[in-house]
Design an enzyme around this catalytic site. Structure first.
Site, PDB file in Angstrom:
ATOM      1  N   TYR A 130       1.182  -1.410  -0.434  1.00 48.80           N
ATOM      2  CA  TYR A 130      -0.032   0.092   0.030  1.00 48.80           C
ATOM      3  C   TYR A 130       0.731   1.302   0.014  1.00 48.80           C
ATOM      4  CZ  TYR A 130      -3.323  -3.250   1.513  1.00 48.80           C
ATOM      5  OH  TYR A 130      -4.695  -4.295   1.475  1.00 48.80           O
ATOM      6  N   LYS A 186       5.953 -14.099   2.832  1.00 48.61           N
ATOM      7  CA  LYS A 186       5.538 -14.950   2.027  1.00 48.61           C
ATOM      8  C   LYS A 186       6.933 -14.999   1.333  1.00 48.61           C
ATOM      9  CE  LYS A 186       3.475 -17.522  -1.559  1.00 48.61           C
ATOM     10  NZ  LYS A 186       2.029 -18.731  -0.625  1.00 48.61           N
ATOM     11  N   ASP A 219      -0.679 -17.491   4.278  1.00 50.17           N
ATOM     12  CA  ASP A 219      -1.233 -18.617   3.571  1.00 50.17           C
ATOM     13  C   ASP A 219      -1.209 -19.616   4.252  1.00 50.17           C
ATOM     14  OD1 ASP A 219       1.669 -19.253   2.783  1.00 50.17           O
ATOM     15  OD2 ASP A 219      -0.067 -20.437   0.166  1.00 50.17           O
ATOM     16  N   ASP A 243      -3.734  -6.402   6.543  1.00 51.67           N
ATOM     17  CA  ASP A 243      -4.848  -5.887   6.752  1.00 51.67           C
ATOM     18  C   ASP A 243      -5.839  -6.624   7.114  1.00 51.67           C
ATOM     19  OD1 ASP A 243      -6.861  -3.967   6.173  1.00 51.67           O
ATOM     20  OD2 ASP A 243      -6.322  -3.868   3.846  1.00 51.67           O
ATOM     21  N   ASP A 247      -8.574  -8.844   9.413  1.00 50.55           N
ATOM     22  CA  ASP A 247     -10.056  -8.733   9.429  1.00 50.55           C
ATOM     23  C   ASP A 247     -10.188 -10.355   9.707  1.00 50.55           C
ATOM     24  OD1 ASP A 247     -10.838  -5.677   8.405  1.00 50.55           O
ATOM     25  OD2 ASP A 247     -12.214  -7.046   7.065  1.00 50.55           O
TER      26      ASP A 247
HETATM   27  C1  IPM Z   1      -8.137  -0.857   7.233  1.00 46.37           C
HETATM   28  C2  IPM Z   1      -9.127  -0.119   6.925  1.00 46.37           C
HETATM   29  C3  IPM Z   1      -7.908   1.078   5.156  1.00 46.37           C
HETATM   30  C4  IPM Z   1      -6.448  -0.130   5.612  1.00 46.37           C
HETATM   31  C5  IPM Z   1      -7.883   2.003   3.855  1.00 46.37           C
HETATM   32  C6  IPM Z   1      -9.590   1.821   4.198  1.00 46.37           C
HETATM   33  C7  IPM Z   1      -7.585   2.313   3.470  1.00 46.37           C
HETATM   34  O1  IPM Z   1      -8.639  -1.079   5.428  1.00 46.37           O
HETATM   35  O2  IPM Z   1      -8.239   0.381   8.459  1.00 46.37           O
HETATM   36  O3  IPM Z   1      -7.878  -1.788   7.902  1.00 46.37           O
HETATM   37  O4  IPM Z   1      -6.000  -0.806   5.059  1.00 46.37           O
HETATM   38  O5  IPM Z   1      -5.512   0.359   6.022  1.00 46.37           O
HETATM   39 MN    MN Z   2      -8.782  -3.866   6.497  1.00 43.72          MN
END
Ligand code: IPM
Ligand code: MN
Length: 349
Positions: A130, A186, A219, A243, A247
Site C-alpha cells: 500500500y 511470503k 497463506d 490488513d 480482519d
Molecule cells: C483498515 C482499512 C484501511 C486500510 C483502508 C480503508 C485504507 O481497510 O484500516 O484496515 O487498509 O488500512
Molecule cells: Mn482493513
C-alpha cells in the site's frame, strides 16, 4: 487533574455517530473524577473532499499534530478520487506511525467461530503493497510497487515485541499461553522485500529473549488462524498481509463491531475502529458503538490513564455479557444511544 487535548476526526457515514457515543463515555470518565479532555473537532474524509476539495485539509493535519492524541470515526476513502487526498494514508505517514495495533479476542456472551482466540495483529501501515506508488505505462498493464524499508520494519517489529512483553506481563506468570511473535511473509516469492523484512524482524527478536519468535508464510498463517487460533499471540505483518489478517482475526473473534485499533508512533498516535463507514445504516442511530468505545479505551491506555481504560473495557464487557442491551449486529434491538447509556451505567470508577 490530567487534561488532554484530543483532535477528533468524525469522518463519514456512521463515523460521527460512533464518535459521539465514545465521547459520551469519555465524558462520563471525566465526570467520575478521571482525566479531562479538550476536544478539537476537525474535518476529514469524503464529505470534506466534497466540501473543500481535499479530504485532509492542512488545518486538520496541523490540529492532529498539535493534539495529545487523535480520535477518528470512519472515512469513505474509496470514494475519494486520486489527488483528492488520502486522510488515513497521509496521517499514517505524517504522524510517523510505527504500527497499527489491532487486538482480537473472544468476548463472553458473544457468539464467534473461534472460542479461544486472543491475539493482536501489529501491522506496518506506511509502505508495503500500500505504498501508493502505482503506475500504468499502458492501457493493459498496471504496477504497484511493494516497498519495504529496514527502518519501518524495525519500528513495527519493535512494537510487536513490546506488545508481546506487555501482554505477557498482563497475563501473569501463571498463564499457560506463551508470549510469542509470529512474523508473516511470503519470502519464497517476495525474496527481496520479505527477505529484508524477516532479516530485520530476526534482529529485533534477539533483543527479546523471553519472547518466542517464529515465522509463517501468509497463506499457512491464514489457515492456521482458522484451524488453531489459540496458537497466536502477536502477529507481526507488513501492510497488506496485516490488513487481511486483522480482519480474519476480528471475524474469528467477536466481529468488526467490537474491533478496535490504535496507530502508534514515537510522537503521535491515532485511534479508530477497524470497521468502515457502513453507509447502509448511517444516520439511523443503530450502529454498534463498541469498537469505537474500545478504541477510546486504547487511547486512554496510551495516555497513561490505565484505570480509565480498564474501567471502560470492563463496562463494555459487562454490558455484552449481560446481553439485554445489544445493537442489531449482535442480535439485539438497541440503538447506539441505548447501548452507550448502558456502558456509561456500568462504568465503575
Ligand atoms: C483498515 C482499512 C484501511 C486500510 C483502508 C480503508 C485504507 O481497510 O484500516 O484496515 O487498509 O488500512
Ligand atoms: Mn482493513
Amino acid at each position: 487533574m490530567a487534561k488532554y487535548s484530543i483532535c477528533v476526526l468524525p469522518g463519514d457515514g456512521i463515523g460521527p455517530e460512533v464518535v459521539g457515543c465514545a465521547r459520551g463515555v469519555l465524558d462520563a470518565v471525566s465526570a467520575a473524577g478521571g482525566p479531562q479532555f479538550a476536544y478539537d473537532e476537525q474535518s476529514a474524509g469524503h464529505g470534506t473532499f466534497l466540501e473543500q476539495g481535499h479530504a485532509m485539509p492542512d488545518a486538520s493535519m496541523a490540529a492532529a499534530k498539535a493534539a495529545d492524541a487523535v480520535f477518528l470515526g470512519a472515512m469513505d476513502v474509496a470514494q475519494i478520487p486520486p489527488g483528492g487526498g488520502d486522510p488515513l494514508g497521509d496521517m499514517r505517514i505524517e504522524l510517523e506511525v510505527a504500527a497499527s495495533v489491532r487486538p482480537s479476542r473472544t468476548i463472553p456472551g458473544i457468539p464467534s467461530p473461534a472460542d479461544d482466540i486472543d491475539c493482536v495483529v501489529v501491522r506496518e501501515v506506511t509502505e508495503g503493497l500500500y505504498s501508493r506508488d502505482e503506475y500504468q505505462p499502458d492501457d493493459d498493464t498496471a504496477y504497484a510497487i511493494r516497498v519495504v524499508t529496514r527502518e519501518a520494519s524495525r519500528r513495527t517489529a519493535r512494537m510487536a515485541f513490546e506488545q508481546a512483553t506487555a501482554r505477557r506481563r498482563a497475563r501473569g506468570a501463571r498463564s499457560d499461553k506463551s508470549a510469542r511473535v509470529t512474523a508473516v511473509h511470503k519470502v519464497g516469492v517476495l525474496k527481496l522485500t520479505d527477505g529484508l523484512f524477516l532479516e530485520t524482524c530476526a534482529e529485533i527478536a534477539k533483543e527479546y529473549p523471553d519472547i518466542i519468535y517464529e515465522t509463517r508464510n501468509i497463506d499457512a498463517c491464514a489457515m492456521e488462524m482458522v484451524r488453531e487460533p489459540g496458537h497466536f499471540d502477536v502477529i507481526l505483518a507488513t501492510n497488506a498481509f496485516g490488513d487481511i489478517l486483522s480482519d480474519i482475526a476480528a471475524g474469528l473473534a467477536a466481529g468488526l463491531g467490537l474491533a478496535a485499533s490504535a496507530c502508534i508512533g514515537d510522537r503521535w498516535a491515532y485511534f479508530e475502529p477497524v470497521h468502515g463507514t457502513a453507509p447502509d445504516i448511517a444516520g439511523k442511530g443503530i450502529a454498534n458503538p463498541c469498537a469505537t468505545i474500545l478504541s477510546a479505551a486504547m487511547m486512554l491506555r496510551y495516555l497513561g490513564e490505565d484505570a480509565g481504560a480498564a474501567a471502560v473495557e470492563a463496562a463494555v464487557l459487562e454490558v455484552l455479557a449481560d446481553g439485554q442491551i445489544r445493537t442489531g449486529d449482535l442480535g439485539g434491538t438497541a440503538g447506539s444511544a441505548k447501548m452507550t447509556e448502558a456502558i456509561v451505567g456500568a462504568l465503575n470508577l
